[in-house]
Write a protein that holds these residues in place. Structure first.
Motif, PDB file in Angstrom:
ATOM      1  N   GLY A 137      83.183   4.596 -59.836  1.00  0.00           N
ATOM      2  CA  GLY A 137      83.215   4.455 -58.387  1.00  0.00           C
ATOM      3  C   GLY A 137      82.726   5.708 -57.694  1.00  0.00           C
ATOM      4  N   MET A 138      82.604   5.626 -56.373  1.00  0.00           N
ATOM      5  CA  MET A 138      82.054   6.725 -55.586  1.00  0.00           C
ATOM      6  C   MET A 138      82.584   6.671 -54.163  1.00  0.00           C
ATOM      7  SD  MET A 138      78.243   5.135 -54.833  1.00  0.00           S
ATOM      8  CE  MET A 138      77.869   6.135 -53.387  1.00  0.00           C
ATOM      9  N   SER A 188      72.935  -3.632 -60.247  1.00  0.00           N
ATOM     10  CA  SER A 188      72.809  -3.615 -61.702  1.00  0.00           C
ATOM     11  C   SER A 188      74.081  -3.183 -62.427  1.00  0.00           C
ATOM     12  CB  SER A 188      71.669  -2.674 -62.110  1.00  0.00           C
ATOM     13  OG  SER A 188      71.897  -1.364 -61.607  1.00  0.00           O
ATOM     14  N   ARG A 189      75.090  -2.688 -61.680  1.00  0.00           N
ATOM     15  CA  ARG A 189      76.334  -2.262 -62.318  1.00  0.00           C
ATOM     16  C   ARG A 189      77.456  -2.365 -61.284  1.00  0.00           C
ATOM     17  NH1 ARG A 189      75.709   4.272 -62.979  1.00  0.00           N
ATOM     18  NH2 ARG A 189      77.836   4.091 -63.789  1.00  0.00           N
ATOM     19  N   LYS A 190      78.684  -2.213 -61.714  1.00  0.00           N
ATOM     20  CA  LYS A 190      79.793  -2.234 -60.777  1.00  0.00           C
ATOM     21  C   LYS A 190      80.112  -0.811 -60.366  1.00  0.00           C
ATOM     22  CE  LYS A 190      84.258  -4.310 -59.897  1.00  0.00           C
ATOM     23  NZ  LYS A 190      85.175  -5.395 -60.315  1.00  0.00           N
ATOM     24  N   MET A 191      80.028  -0.548 -59.063  1.00  0.00           N
ATOM     25  CA  MET A 191      80.301   0.780 -58.524  1.00  0.00           C
ATOM     26  C   MET A 191      81.239   0.606 -57.323  1.00  0.00           C
ATOM     27  SD  MET A 191      79.714   4.034 -58.908  1.00  0.00           S
ATOM     28  CE  MET A 191      78.316   4.005 -60.028  1.00  0.00           C
ATOM     29  N   VAL A 192      82.499   0.948 -57.514  1.00  0.00           N
ATOM     30  CA  VAL A 192      83.517   0.739 -56.485  1.00  0.00           C
ATOM     31  C   VAL A 192      83.388   1.799 -55.398  1.00  0.00           C
ATOM     32  CG1 VAL A 192      86.004   0.613 -56.037  1.00  0.00           C
ATOM     33  CG2 VAL A 192      85.055  -0.309 -58.165  1.00  0.00           C
ATOM     34  N   GLY A 193      83.517   1.401 -54.149  1.00  0.00           N
ATOM     35  CA  GLY A 193      83.417   2.331 -53.024  1.00  0.00           C
ATOM     36  C   GLY A 193      84.768   2.626 -52.401  1.00  0.00           C
ATOM     37  N   ILE A 194      85.031   3.904 -52.138  1.00  0.00           N
ATOM     38  CA  ILE A 194      86.248   4.348 -51.459  1.00  0.00           C
ATOM     39  C   ILE A 194      85.869   5.320 -50.350  1.00  0.00           C
ATOM     40  CG2 ILE A 194      87.711   4.072 -53.513  1.00  0.00           C
ATOM     41  CD1 ILE A 194      87.553   7.161 -53.822  1.00  0.00           C
ATOM     42  N   LEU A 224      90.056   7.442 -65.144  1.00  0.00           N
ATOM     43  CA  LEU A 224      89.209   6.667 -64.222  1.00  0.00           C
ATOM     44  C   LEU A 224      88.343   7.671 -63.464  1.00  0.00           C
ATOM     45  CD1 LEU A 224      88.526   3.939 -62.853  1.00  0.00           C
ATOM     46  CD2 LEU A 224      90.359   4.425 -61.213  1.00  0.00           C
ATOM     47  N   LEU A 225      87.038   7.606 -63.652  1.00  0.00           N
ATOM     48  CA  LEU A 225      86.128   8.611 -63.107  1.00  0.00           C
ATOM     49  C   LEU A 225      85.393   8.092 -61.882  1.00  0.00           C
ATOM     50  CD1 LEU A 225      84.775  11.364 -63.242  1.00  0.00           C
ATOM     51  CD2 LEU A 225      83.148  10.419 -64.902  1.00  0.00           C
ATOM     52  N   PHE A 226      85.631   8.751 -60.748  1.00  0.00           N
ATOM     53  CA  PHE A 226      84.884   8.497 -59.517  1.00  0.00           C
ATOM     54  C   PHE A 226      84.044   9.732 -59.199  1.00  0.00           C
ATOM     55  CE2 PHE A 226      87.240   4.782 -59.228  1.00  0.00           C
ATOM     56  CZ  PHE A 226      87.001   4.064 -58.058  1.00  0.00           C
ATOM     57  N   GLU A 254      72.300   5.651 -45.259  1.00  0.00           N
ATOM     58  CA  GLU A 254      71.610   6.061 -46.484  1.00  0.00           C
ATOM     59  C   GLU A 254      72.533   5.946 -47.693  1.00  0.00           C
ATOM     60  OE1 GLU A 254      69.364  10.020 -48.300  1.00  0.00           O
ATOM     61  OE2 GLU A 254      69.610   9.801 -46.135  1.00  0.00           O
ATOM     62  N   MET A 255      73.796   6.399 -47.545  1.00  0.00           N
ATOM     63  CA  MET A 255      74.729   6.336 -48.665  1.00  0.00           C
ATOM     64  C   MET A 255      75.115   4.897 -48.983  1.00  0.00           C
ATOM     65  SD  MET A 255      76.006   7.918 -51.013  1.00  0.00           S
ATOM     66  CE  MET A 255      75.283   9.443 -50.373  1.00  0.00           C
ATOM     67  N   LEU A 256      75.289   4.081 -47.947  1.00  0.00           N
ATOM     68  CA  LEU A 256      75.607   2.672 -48.184  1.00  0.00           C
ATOM     69  C   LEU A 256      74.454   1.975 -48.912  1.00  0.00           C
ATOM     70  CD1 LEU A 256      77.308   1.743 -44.794  1.00  0.00           C
ATOM     71  CD2 LEU A 256      78.429   1.904 -47.023  1.00  0.00           C
ATOM     72  N   ALA A 257      73.236   2.311 -48.543  1.00  0.00           N
ATOM     73  CA  ALA A 257      72.073   1.723 -49.213  1.00  0.00           C
ATOM     74  C   ALA A 257      72.034   2.136 -50.686  1.00  0.00           C
ATOM     75  CB  ALA A 257      70.785   2.143 -48.503  1.00  0.00           C
ATOM     76  N   HIS A 258      72.353   3.394 -50.957  1.00  0.00           N
ATOM     77  CA  HIS A 258      72.399   3.883 -52.338  1.00  0.00           C
ATOM     78  C   HIS A 258      73.470   3.134 -53.124  1.00  0.00           C
ATOM     79  CE1 HIS A 258      72.257   6.544 -55.731  1.00  0.00           C
ATOM     80  NE2 HIS A 258      73.438   7.066 -55.492  1.00  0.00           N
ATOM     81  N   TRP A 259      74.624   2.931 -52.503  1.00  0.00           N
ATOM     82  CA  TRP A 259      75.729   2.199 -53.129  1.00  0.00           C
ATOM     83  C   TRP A 259      75.320   0.755 -53.418  1.00  0.00           C
ATOM     84  CZ3 TRP A 259      79.906  -0.620 -50.071  1.00  0.00           C
ATOM     85  CH2 TRP A 259      80.954  -1.045 -50.903  1.00  0.00           C
ATOM     86  N   ASP A 260      74.702   0.108 -52.438  1.00  0.00           N
ATOM     87  CA  ASP A 260      74.260  -1.275 -52.625  1.00  0.00           C
ATOM     88  C   ASP A 260      73.256  -1.391 -53.771  1.00  0.00           C
ATOM     89  OD1 ASP A 260      75.749  -2.614 -50.603  1.00  0.00           O
ATOM     90  OD2 ASP A 260      74.362  -1.881 -49.080  1.00  0.00           O
ATOM     91  N   THR A 261      72.335  -0.455 -53.839  1.00  0.00           N
ATOM     92  CA  THR A 261      71.317  -0.494 -54.888  1.00  0.00           C
ATOM     93  C   THR A 261      71.953  -0.388 -56.271  1.00  0.00           C
ATOM     94  OG1 THR A 261      69.648   0.481 -53.430  1.00  0.00           O
ATOM     95  CG2 THR A 261      69.269   0.661 -55.800  1.00  0.00           C
ATOM     96  N   MET A 262      72.901   0.521 -56.420  1.00  0.00           N
ATOM     97  CA  MET A 262      73.557   0.675 -57.717  1.00  0.00           C
ATOM     98  C   MET A 262      74.369  -0.566 -58.072  1.00  0.00           C
ATOM     99  SD  MET A 262      74.673   4.622 -58.263  1.00  0.00           S
ATOM    100  CE  MET A 262      75.642   4.737 -56.751  1.00  0.00           C
ATOM    101  N   ASN A 263      74.998  -1.186 -57.072  1.00  0.00           N
ATOM    102  CA  ASN A 263      75.839  -2.347 -57.340  1.00  0.00           C
ATOM    103  C   ASN A 263      75.048  -3.570 -57.784  1.00  0.00           C
ATOM    104  OD1 ASN A 263      78.747  -2.317 -57.240  1.00  0.00           O
ATOM    105  ND2 ASN A 263      78.568  -1.508 -55.170  1.00  0.00           N
TER     106      ASN A 263
END
Length: 453
Positions: free
Chosen positions: A191-192, A245-251, A172-174, A234-243
């Motif tokens: 995830g990221m 078009s794809r699933k990107m889990v946040g931790i 599982l790659l984060f 800024e990081m939350l906005a980047h996460w939202d943008t990726m989500n």
């Protein structure tokens, strides 16, 4: 008589000089430490009282719905004595988990000598009821978990080939430190980190923090360390943008090292060995009768071979408590916790302020229900529901844009369009809304054929 007059004149001017010098020192101290003095005698005591009041005003999270998951509190992205910049043994990490009531820890040690990530080198499994999950922090921010103990990865391998190898082995790659340049195009990334303590310190002026560290850290360690916190918009906005078009889990990433500090060991021959807590440097200082006496006055009894003192800015137990990653899982096993990571049944809570365990974000209609990380069909009776153990301000966001905001311990709201919805919860601390919980999104969908069971 003239000699006496000269002596009096010299003494008078000497006294004036000392008085002026003392006044200059006091003024300089007040100028340099004015912010830290305000924090010590006004802000930090008020913050401490406000935090304690919030902690005392805790509600039982009770919903008339059955949610088939338990809330496991843990910490992700942490280092041990296997990393080149940490000397903390696994035994001490276990003590910290017990002291701080954490259920699991996901390790992310730096690559070992020889440029390898050996998944058999770290602790794995349950130790005194605490779960250890092996993992490494590799080049390009790769942070793989869920690999067998016989797996050894080459840390120098090109990123695309390494990602494919991790996937082929069931890993599982984060991504760690997403504020840096990363290979986001790789489909193996699941995830990221949406918050990292170390990353949060990068924009801090350490000279500006020094007065608080010197004056307040010992008395108010939690409030002092919280000075580094910034809203990671800024990081939350980047996460939202990726989500979108794809699933990107946040931790969250605690990034514990316990490597910023010094400690002194009283040696067998009566001297002082001064160590950096990173383990990199050590220097012996010869003590005489006077310096040994002064050391004893400040530190107490000196025992040969034992620590005389320690000054640690990032103690493991403090950094663990800064932020938590919660996994909604069926049991406390590596498989179940990492299944929650993969699915996105995860939320993060800044538990140093107040315990967020039990926070609920779910969607429900007459036919289905879903928690964060899952999806549900949009129908006229679909509701998003938030339940919190503390009164807070709840913001519901769709693709990063605010669509609803209200206060309380129970909040519900009806979406009218499909999309990925997540929640941010804030606590009112001295009149300022402070980030407390970030959830992963629930996807509200139109097409019933795409609904996961």
């Amino acid at each position: 008589m003239k000699n006496n007059s000269r002596i009096r004149t010299v003494l008078r001017w000497s006294f004036r000089f000392i008085l002026v010098l003392l006044l200059i020192v006091i003024v300089a101290f007040l100028v340099v430490f004015r912010g830290a003095l305000y924090n010590r005698f006004f802000l930090f005591p008020q913050q401490q009282a406000a935090w304690e009041a919030i902690r005392a005003d805790r509600y039982a999270v009770e919903l008339p719905y059955s949610i088939p998951w338990k809330h496991y509190r843990g910490s992700a992205h942490n280092h041990s004595e296997l990393s080149h910049d940490s000397v903390v043994p696994f035994e001490r990490i276990l003590e910290v988990l017990q002291e701080t009531d954490r259920d699991f820890i996901a390790m992310s040690d730096h690559c070992l000598p020889g440029g390898i990530a050996d998944f058999g080198a770290q602790w794995r499994g349950l130790y005194s009821g605490k779960l250890f999950i092996p993992g490494y922090e590799m080049s390009r921010g790769f942070m793989p978990w869920r690999l067998d103990s016989d797996v050894v990865l080459d840390c120098s391998k090109e990123s695309e080939a390494l990602a494919q190898e991790i996937e082929s082995l069931g890993g599982l790659l984060f991504i760690a430190h997403p504020e840096e340049d990363r290979d986001w195009h790789l489909p193996q990334i699941r995830g990221m980190e949406i918050y990292n303590i170390h990353a949060d310190t990068k924009d801090e002026d350490l000279k500006a923090l020094a007065p608080d560290i010197l004056l307040n850290f010992r008395r108010y360690p939690e409030q002092t360390i919280r000075l580094i916190f910034d809203r990671n918009t800024e990081m939350l906005a980047h996460w939202d943008t990726m989500n979108v078009s794809r699933k990107m889990v946040g931790i969250a990433a605690n990034d514990c090292h316990q490597n910023i500090g010094v400690y002194g060991v009283y040696t067998e021959d009566g001297n002082l060995m001064l160590h950096e807590s990173s383990g990199k440097n050590a220097q012996e200082y010869k003590l005489n009768f006077l310096t040994r006496l002064l050391l004893r006055l400040f530190t107490g009894k000196l025992v040969p071979g034992e620590e005389a003192f320690r000054f640690q800015l990032d103690p493991y137990n403090l950094m663990i408590r800064f932020v938590s990653t919660y996994a909604l899982a069926s049991e406390l096993t590596e498989e179940a916790i990492l299944d929650a990571f993969a699915a996105g049944r995860v939320y993060i809570g800044f538990d140093m302020i107040a315990d967020s365990k039990g926070f609920v974000f779910m969607a429900r209609n007459k036919d289905h229900q879903a928690v964060m990380g899952e999806n549900i069909m949009l129908t006229p009776d679909t509701w998003l529901i938030v339940a919190s153990p503390h009164r807070c301000r709840v913001t519901i966001l769709r693709h990063g844009e605010k669509v609803h905001q209200s206060e309380g311990v129970i909040v519900d709201w009806q979406p009218t369009v499909p999309g990925k919805y997540r929640v941010e919860a804030e606590l009112n601390i001295l009149g300022e809304w402070t980030p407390w919980v970030y959830t992963n999104p629930i996807e509200v969908m139109r097409d019933i054929t795409t609904i996961t069971p």
